[in-house]
Design a protein around this motif. Structure first.
Motif, PDB file in Angstrom:
ATOM      1  N   PHE A 170       0.477  -1.287  -0.207  1.00 43.96           N
ATOM      2  CA  PHE A 170      -0.177   0.084   0.050  1.00 43.96           C
ATOM      3  C   PHE A 170       1.020   1.231   0.105  1.00 43.96           C
ATOM      4  O   PHE A 170       0.489   2.177  -0.454  1.00 43.96           O
ATOM      5  CB  PHE A 170      -0.967  -0.163   1.222  1.00 43.96           C
ATOM      6  CG  PHE A 170      -2.470   0.350   1.152  1.00 43.96           C
ATOM      7  CD1 PHE A 170      -2.599   1.715   0.534  1.00 43.96           C
ATOM      8  CD2 PHE A 170      -3.160  -0.669   1.086  1.00 43.96           C
ATOM      9  CE1 PHE A 170      -4.060   1.881   0.357  1.00 43.96           C
ATOM     10  CE2 PHE A 170      -4.447  -0.385   0.625  1.00 43.96           C
ATOM     11  CZ  PHE A 170      -5.028   0.792   0.294  1.00 43.96           C
ATOM     12  N   TRP A 171       1.991   1.237   0.907  1.00 47.46           N
ATOM     13  CA  TRP A 171       2.863   2.218   0.833  1.00 47.46           C
ATOM     14  C   TRP A 171       3.346   2.689  -0.549  1.00 47.46           C
ATOM     15  O   TRP A 171       3.355   3.995  -0.795  1.00 47.46           O
ATOM     16  CB  TRP A 171       4.025   1.813   1.833  1.00 47.46           C
ATOM     17  CG  TRP A 171       4.914   2.856   2.053  1.00 47.46           C
ATOM     18  CD1 TRP A 171       6.218   3.036   1.556  1.00 47.46           C
ATOM     19  CD2 TRP A 171       4.901   4.148   2.760  1.00 47.46           C
ATOM     20  NE1 TRP A 171       6.927   3.994   1.657  1.00 47.46           N
ATOM     21  CE2 TRP A 171       6.050   4.822   2.710  1.00 47.46           C
ATOM     22  CE3 TRP A 171       3.969   4.744   3.530  1.00 47.46           C
ATOM     23  CZ2 TRP A 171       6.537   5.988   3.324  1.00 47.46           C
ATOM     24  CZ3 TRP A 171       4.209   5.850   4.326  1.00 47.46           C
ATOM     25  CH2 TRP A 171       5.401   6.511   4.295  1.00 47.46           C
ATOM     26  N   THR A 217       2.046   2.466  -3.444  1.00 43.52           N
ATOM     27  CA  THR A 217       1.087   3.131  -4.460  1.00 43.52           C
ATOM     28  C   THR A 217       0.675   4.416  -3.737  1.00 43.52           C
ATOM     29  O   THR A 217       0.517   5.347  -4.519  1.00 43.52           O
ATOM     30  CB  THR A 217      -0.018   2.356  -4.491  1.00 43.52           C
ATOM     31  OG1 THR A 217      -0.664   2.111  -3.312  1.00 43.52           O
ATOM     32  CG2 THR A 217       0.150   0.904  -5.104  1.00 43.52           C
ATOM     33  N   ALA A 218       0.806   4.567  -2.571  1.00 46.92           N
ATOM     34  CA  ALA A 218       0.545   5.823  -1.873  1.00 46.92           C
ATOM     35  C   ALA A 218       1.491   6.917  -2.292  1.00 46.92           C
ATOM     36  O   ALA A 218       1.353   8.004  -2.527  1.00 46.92           O
ATOM     37  CB  ALA A 218       0.387   5.493  -0.361  1.00 46.92           C
ATOM     38  N   PHE A 276       1.122  10.502  -4.306  1.00 47.07           N
ATOM     39  CA  PHE A 276       1.422  11.477  -3.530  1.00 47.07           C
ATOM     40  C   PHE A 276       2.474  12.399  -4.570  1.00 47.07           C
ATOM     41  O   PHE A 276       2.274  13.605  -4.565  1.00 47.07           O
ATOM     42  CB  PHE A 276       2.166  11.385  -2.274  1.00 47.07           C
ATOM     43  CG  PHE A 276       2.431  12.540  -1.401  1.00 47.07           C
ATOM     44  CD1 PHE A 276       1.321  13.054  -0.724  1.00 47.07           C
ATOM     45  CD2 PHE A 276       3.714  12.841  -1.116  1.00 47.07           C
ATOM     46  CE1 PHE A 276       1.693  14.162  -0.047  1.00 47.07           C
ATOM     47  CE2 PHE A 276       3.928  13.974  -0.570  1.00 47.07           C
ATOM     48  CZ  PHE A 276       3.051  14.655   0.236  1.00 47.07           C
ATOM     49  N   GLU A 314       0.379  13.909  -6.926  1.00 43.30           N
ATOM     50  CA  GLU A 314      -0.475  14.826  -6.585  1.00 43.30           C
ATOM     51  C   GLU A 314       0.377  16.208  -6.498  1.00 43.30           C
ATOM     52  O   GLU A 314      -0.190  17.419  -6.778  1.00 43.30           O
ATOM     53  CB  GLU A 314      -1.062  14.445  -5.368  1.00 43.30           C
ATOM     54  CG  GLU A 314      -1.836  15.407  -4.531  1.00 43.30           C
ATOM     55  CD  GLU A 314      -3.296  15.982  -5.059  1.00 43.30           C
ATOM     56  OE1 GLU A 314      -3.440  15.291  -6.013  1.00 43.30           O
ATOM     57  OE2 GLU A 314      -3.730  16.924  -4.768  1.00 43.30           O
ATOM     58  N   ARG A 356       0.828  17.703  -9.813  1.00 45.85           N
ATOM     59  CA  ARG A 356      -0.604  18.403 -10.169  1.00 45.85           C
ATOM     60  C   ARG A 356      -0.563  19.718  -9.728  1.00 45.85           C
ATOM     61  O   ARG A 356      -0.956  20.686 -10.447  1.00 45.85           O
ATOM     62  CB  ARG A 356      -1.662  17.568  -9.855  1.00 45.85           C
ATOM     63  CG  ARG A 356      -2.987  17.791 -10.599  1.00 45.85           C
ATOM     64  CD  ARG A 356      -4.165  17.147  -9.742  1.00 45.85           C
ATOM     65  NE  ARG A 356      -4.332  17.653  -8.535  1.00 45.85           N
ATOM     66  CZ  ARG A 356      -4.988  18.688  -8.245  1.00 45.85           C
ATOM     67  NH1 ARG A 356      -5.688  19.549  -9.179  1.00 45.85           N
ATOM     68  NH2 ARG A 356      -5.013  19.197  -7.143  1.00 45.85           N
TER      69      ARG A 356
END
Lengths: 103, 103
Positions: free
Chosen positions: A84-85, A87-88, A92, A95, A98
């Motif tokens: 999970f870490w 993909t997080a 991030f 983001e 962006r």
DNA sequence: CTTGTTCGTAAGACATGACTTACGGTAAGC
DNA sequence: GCTTACCGTAAGTCATGTCTTACGAACAAG
């Protein structure tokens, strides 16, 4: 054994305290209960949940049962978290990209 | 922000489903609720818990709020777990030593 | 064989939390 | 300005889980 069970088991503060106490080393049930603000049967119930989640294991020693940490459940939780870490972090980074510059 | 909050937040299956859905990318509340078997307010409540735990963050986009994963809470959880993992392995090695050969 | 520990389980009381419906607030579109 | 869409919060209901006391089983000691 599954990460879901591990998360559910470690969510309760008292049960987490039991688990973290085992970090100091293998201990019998009575020893654990003596340093906790709950009754001995309550500790047994928590240990059952932790055992089902693969977080602890026990061995018999006379009339006493010695509990210690089991790496299995911890490993399952760790694998899920690591996966999970990753993909997080990617999300991030995307983001951050962006919000900073927008073509 | 603390690992206790993260564990408590990720313990609930529905809330975990909300969190894991955000793995596919940032999404508004309505989009999340559409693919879940609960009402939209319920999703909002879960998102609030996840946000307080530092697991997600939101940004406004018109009348919609886009939620995405926040590495902070995940990092806190990971640090705690890694630190635990180490001592668990040591204890496991010592246990293996104890049961195999006994002087 | 009897007594004393140590422990797990059962039954019940009680608190915590997850979900619903109802409502108000904010921004976009016409 | 008015309507519509999207969302968060409040109040209430209901299920889940945690704790207690009571009981019985297994083992050691005498």
């Amino acid at each position: 054994m599954s990460y879901e069970q591990a998360l559910t088991a470690l969510a309760d503060p008292t049960r987490r305290a039991v688990f973290e106490r085992l970090r100091a080393g293998p201990q019998p049930v009575g020893e654990l209960a003596r340093h906790l603000p709950i009754s001995r049967p309550a500790v047994s119930q928590h240990l059952k949940v932790l055992k089902d989640a693969g977080l602890v294991t026990d061995r018999a020693e006379g009339t006493r049962r010695i509990y210690h940490i089991d790496p299995h459940g911890l490993g399952a939780l760790r694998r899920w978290l690591d996966q999970f870490w990753e993909t997080a972090l990617d999300a991030f980074a995307a983001e951050a990209e962006r919000t900073s510059d927008k073509p």
